[in-house]
Design a protein around this motif. Structure first.
Motif, PDB file in Angstrom:
ATOM      1  N   ARG A 221       0.835  -1.211   0.000  1.00  9.61           N
ATOM      2  CA  ARG A 221       0.000   0.000   0.000  1.00  9.61           C
ATOM      3  C   ARG A 221       0.868   1.259   0.000  1.00  9.61           C
ATOM      4  O   ARG A 221       0.606   2.223  -0.716  1.00  9.61           O
ATOM      5  CB  ARG A 221      -0.927  -0.007   1.219  1.00  9.61           C
ATOM      6  N   SER A 222       1.936   1.247   0.803  1.00 15.05           N
ATOM      7  CA  SER A 222       2.777   2.443   0.901  1.00 15.05           C
ATOM      8  C   SER A 222       3.490   2.725  -0.421  1.00 15.05           C
ATOM      9  O   SER A 222       3.630   3.887  -0.831  1.00 15.05           O
ATOM     10  CB  SER A 222       3.800   2.284   2.024  1.00 15.05           C
ATOM     11  N   PHE A 223       3.932   1.678  -1.129  1.00 15.85           N
ATOM     12  CA  PHE A 223       4.616   1.900  -2.406  1.00 15.85           C
ATOM     13  C   PHE A 223       3.631   2.396  -3.456  1.00 15.85           C
ATOM     14  O   PHE A 223       3.980   3.252  -4.289  1.00 15.85           O
ATOM     15  CB  PHE A 223       5.296   0.614  -2.878  1.00 15.85           C
ATOM     16  N   ARG A 224       2.402   1.890  -3.425  1.00 18.01           N
ATOM     17  CA  ARG A 224       1.401   2.352  -4.391  1.00 18.01           C
ATOM     18  C   ARG A 224       1.026   3.804  -4.166  1.00 18.01           C
ATOM     19  O   ARG A 224       0.505   4.467  -5.072  1.00 18.01           O
ATOM     20  CB  ARG A 224       0.137   1.489  -4.324  1.00 18.01           C
ATOM     21  N   ALA A 225       1.305   4.316  -2.969  1.00 20.81           N
ATOM     22  CA  ALA A 225       1.006   5.725  -2.683  1.00 20.81           C
ATOM     23  C   ALA A 225       2.037   6.663  -3.290  1.00 20.81           C
ATOM     24  O   ALA A 225       1.827   7.877  -3.340  1.00 20.81           O
ATOM     25  CB  ALA A 225       0.924   5.945  -1.179  1.00 20.81           C
ATOM     26  N   SER A 226       3.177   6.104  -3.752  1.00 22.10           N
ATOM     27  CA  SER A 226       4.222   6.924  -4.366  1.00 22.10           C
ATOM     28  C   SER A 226       4.091   6.861  -5.885  1.00 22.10           C
ATOM     29  O   SER A 226       3.592   5.872  -6.435  1.00 22.10           O
ATOM     30  CB  SER A 226       5.605   6.431  -3.945  1.00 22.10           C
ATOM     31  N   PRO A 227       4.542   7.898  -6.585  1.00 21.45           N
ATOM     32  CA  PRO A 227       4.460   7.873  -8.053  1.00 21.45           C
ATOM     33  C   PRO A 227       5.368   6.829  -8.686  1.00 21.45           C
ATOM     34  O   PRO A 227       5.215   6.517  -9.876  1.00 21.45           O
ATOM     35  CB  PRO A 227       4.859   9.297  -8.455  1.00 21.45           C
ATOM     36  N   ASP A 228       6.309   6.284  -7.923  1.00 19.62           N
ATOM     37  CA  ASP A 228       7.252   5.319  -8.487  1.00 19.62           C
ATOM     38  C   ASP A 228       6.548   4.090  -9.066  1.00 19.62           C
ATOM     39  O   ASP A 228       7.033   3.486 -10.031  1.00 19.62           O
ATOM     40  CB  ASP A 228       8.260   4.867  -7.427  1.00 19.62           C
ATOM     41  N   HIS A 229       5.412   3.715  -8.484  1.00 15.84           N
ATOM     42  CA  HIS A 229       4.740   2.510  -8.974  1.00 15.84           C
ATOM     43  C   HIS A 229       4.222   2.689 -10.400  1.00 15.84           C
ATOM     44  O   HIS A 229       4.027   1.710 -11.130  1.00 15.84           O
ATOM     45  CB  HIS A 229       3.601   2.098  -8.032  1.00 15.84           C
ATOM     46  N   LEU A 230       4.048   3.942 -10.814  1.00 14.40           N
ATOM     47  CA  LEU A 230       3.544   4.196 -12.164  1.00 14.40           C
ATOM     48  C   LEU A 230       4.551   3.775 -13.230  1.00 14.40           C
ATOM     49  O   LEU A 230       4.181   3.438 -14.357  1.00 14.40           O
ATOM     50  CB  LEU A 230       3.190   5.673 -12.323  1.00 14.40           C
ATOM     51  N   LEU A 231       5.835   3.796 -12.899  1.00 13.31           N
ATOM     52  CA  LEU A 231       6.854   3.322 -13.827  1.00 13.31           C
ATOM     53  C   LEU A 231       6.600   1.854 -14.184  1.00 13.31           C
ATOM     54  O   LEU A 231       6.736   1.445 -15.349  1.00 13.31           O
ATOM     55  CB  LEU A 231       8.244   3.468 -13.217  1.00 13.31           C
ATOM     56  N   TRP A 232       6.229   1.075 -13.184  1.00 15.14           N
ATOM     57  CA  TRP A 232       6.026  -0.361 -13.379  1.00 15.14           C
ATOM     58  C   TRP A 232       4.698  -0.630 -14.055  1.00 15.14           C
ATOM     59  O   TRP A 232       4.569  -1.584 -14.838  1.00 15.14           O
ATOM     60  CB  TRP A 232       6.160  -1.076 -12.036  1.00 15.14           C
ATOM     61  N   ARG A 233       3.717   0.214 -13.784  1.00 15.17           N
ATOM     62  CA  ARG A 233       2.444   0.104 -14.509  1.00 15.17           C
ATOM     63  C   ARG A 233       2.678   0.375 -15.995  1.00 15.17           C
ATOM     64  O   ARG A 233       2.178  -0.355 -16.863  1.00 15.17           O
ATOM     65  CB  ARG A 233       1.425   1.095 -13.941  1.00 15.17           C
ATOM     66  N   ASN A 234       3.451   1.423 -16.287  1.00 11.70           N
ATOM     67  CA  ASN A 234       3.746   1.747 -17.682  1.00 11.70           C
ATOM     68  C   ASN A 234       4.518   0.624 -18.362  1.00 11.70           C
ATOM     69  O   ASN A 234       4.259   0.284 -19.520  1.00 11.70           O
ATOM     70  CB  ASN A 234       4.552   3.046 -17.764  1.00 11.70           C
ATOM     71  N   MET A 235       5.483   0.044 -17.651  1.00 11.65           N
ATOM     72  CA  MET A 235       6.249  -1.059 -18.221  1.00 11.65           C
ATOM     73  C   MET A 235       5.332  -2.222 -18.563  1.00 11.65           C
ATOM     74  O   MET A 235       5.426  -2.818 -19.646  1.00 11.65           O
ATOM     75  CB  MET A 235       7.338  -1.519 -17.252  1.00 11.65           C
ATOM     76  N   MET A 236       4.430  -2.538 -17.658  1.00 13.44           N
ATOM     77  CA  MET A 236       3.521  -3.666 -17.873  1.00 13.44           C
ATOM     78  C   MET A 236       2.642  -3.454 -19.094  1.00 13.44           C
ATOM     79  O   MET A 236       2.538  -4.328 -19.963  1.00 13.44           O
ATOM     80  CB  MET A 236       2.657  -3.873 -16.623  1.00 13.44           C
ATOM     81  N   VAL A 237       1.995  -2.292 -19.196  1.00 11.47           N
ATOM     82  CA  VAL A 237       1.026  -2.096 -20.273  1.00 11.47           C
ATOM     83  C   VAL A 237       1.706  -1.947 -21.633  1.00 11.47           C
ATOM     84  O   VAL A 237       1.044  -2.089 -22.675  1.00 11.47           O
ATOM     85  CB  VAL A 237       0.101  -0.885 -20.003  1.00 11.47           C
ATOM     86  N   ARG A 238       3.013  -1.708 -21.633  1.00 10.29           N
ATOM     87  CA  ARG A 238       3.735  -1.593 -22.904  1.00 10.29           C
ATOM     88  C   ARG A 238       4.319  -2.918 -23.384  1.00 10.29           C
ATOM     89  O   ARG A 238       4.927  -2.971 -24.449  1.00 10.29           O
ATOM     90  CB  ARG A 238       4.848  -0.543 -22.774  1.00 10.29           C
ATOM     91  N   GLN A 239       4.141  -3.975 -22.583  1.00 12.20           N
ATOM     92  CA  GLN A 239       4.575  -5.283 -23.058  1.00 12.20           C
ATOM     93  C   GLN A 239       3.690  -5.702 -24.240  1.00 12.20           C
ATOM     94  O   GLN A 239       2.493  -5.430 -24.256  1.00 12.20           O
ATOM     95  CB  GLN A 239       4.468  -6.332 -21.950  1.00 12.20           C
ATOM     96  N   PRO A 240       4.253  -6.371 -25.250  1.00 16.96           N
ATOM     97  CA  PRO A 240       3.449  -6.826 -26.382  1.00 16.96           C
ATOM     98  C   PRO A 240       2.333  -7.771 -25.932  1.00 16.96           C
ATOM     99  O   PRO A 240       2.552  -8.638 -25.077  1.00 16.96           O
ATOM    100  CB  PRO A 240       4.461  -7.563 -27.263  1.00 16.96           C
ATOM    101  N   VAL A 241       1.156  -7.597 -26.494  1.00 18.12           N
ATOM    102  CA  VAL A 241       0.008  -8.407 -26.101  1.00 18.12           C
ATOM    103  C   VAL A 241       0.286  -9.895 -26.319  1.00 18.12           C
ATOM    104  O   VAL A 241       0.011 -10.724 -25.446  1.00 18.12           O
ATOM    105  CB  VAL A 241      -1.259  -7.969 -26.856  1.00 18.12           C
TER     106      VAL A 241
END
Length: 262
Positions: A156-176
């Motif tokens: 929960r604490s890490f999701r409260a920081s903007p850093d987690h958005l880097l990993w969200r972006n990495m995930m959604v940019r993986q080829p389908v």
């Protein structure tokens, strides 16, 4: 950065550290690339030959048509290590990387002398769960799973920081196709029997807030291997190497020292 063309897939890999050092190999999770380990590497002991790679369909590796089998993913790792003339490595696998680690250790004990099974299990999820996820991705792309995945991946604490958005972006940019291919590989894998036959030094790492492979699931798999060691990282989720890289590297250093790899 380098590419190995196996004839079936072009694997992106990277080798850092001492070219003649003791080898340590890192295999990352579904929806991430080899940058997963970036924050850990500066805290590893000197003198290691550090090998990372993007599994097929991820990162800068090529994207064969889905679905993939776990046997193909294990073969990719095996072929890469043969190409690099690696023997007696410590193989660190996280999530699907941990499944690859188990499969490779069963197949090629000459390549693997010890395992670190991080946030993984001998069997992850059920075919029905993976089918639901694959259907959602086919309909709406990887984005459809992103928010729920972040909740499973991070505290929960890490999701409260903007850093987690880097990993969200990495995930959604993986080829389908790459994402779907690896989902299919996980869905079809049950390593309880082969992993229970392993006899090599093994460290298990779990995160107390991991919603993908909860600590009890990780421990159940680690307990299949006699003499293994289990470590629980508090206030960490599915990717503790991201949330707590210094602490994660310390666990690796202690294990490497205990088994005489460094």
């Amino acid at each position: 950065m380098q590419i190995l063309d196996t004839g079936e897939v072009r694997l992106h890999y990277r080798v850092d550290g001492d070219p003649s050092g003791a080898p340590i190999v890192f295999a990352n999770s579904l929806g991430t690339d080899l940058r997963l380990w970036d924050a850990v590497l500066p805290h590893l002991p000197a003198g290691l030959r550090v090998i990372r790679f993007d599994k097929r369909g991820h990162g800068l590796s090529s994207q064969p048509p889905a679905p993939y089998s776990m046997g193909a993913l294990v073969r990719d790792a095996e072929t890469l290590l043969d190409h690099l003339e690696v023997r007696d490595c410590v193989f660190v696998g996280l999530s699907i990387g941990g499944l690859i680690a188990q499969g490779l250790a069963v197949k090629r004990l000459d390549q693997v002398r010890a395992l670190v099974l991080s946030n993984t299990a001998a069997k992850i999820g059920t075919p029905s769960i993976w089918q639901e996820r694959m259907d959602a991705v086919r309909q709406s792309g990887v984005e459809a799973l992103a928010d729920a995945t972040m909740e499973r991946w991070f505290s929960r604490s890490f999701r409260a920081s903007p850093d987690h958005l880097l990993w969200r972006n990495m995930m959604v940019r993986q080829p389908v196709d790459g994402y779907l291919g690896c989902c299919a590989a996980i869905s079809g894998t049950d390593f309880y029997t082969p992993t229970s036959g392993l006899r090599l030094p093994t460290l298990g790492i779990a995160g107390s807030e991991d919603g993908s492979t909860p600590p009890d699931l990780v421990r159940e798999t680690i307990d299949l291997i006699p003499g293994s060691k289990f470590e629980l990282m508090r206030r960490a989720g599915h990717l503790p190497c991201v949330e707590q890289p210094v602490e994660y590297a310390a666990l690796l250093r202690s294990f490497l020292t205990d088994i005489g790899h460094i």
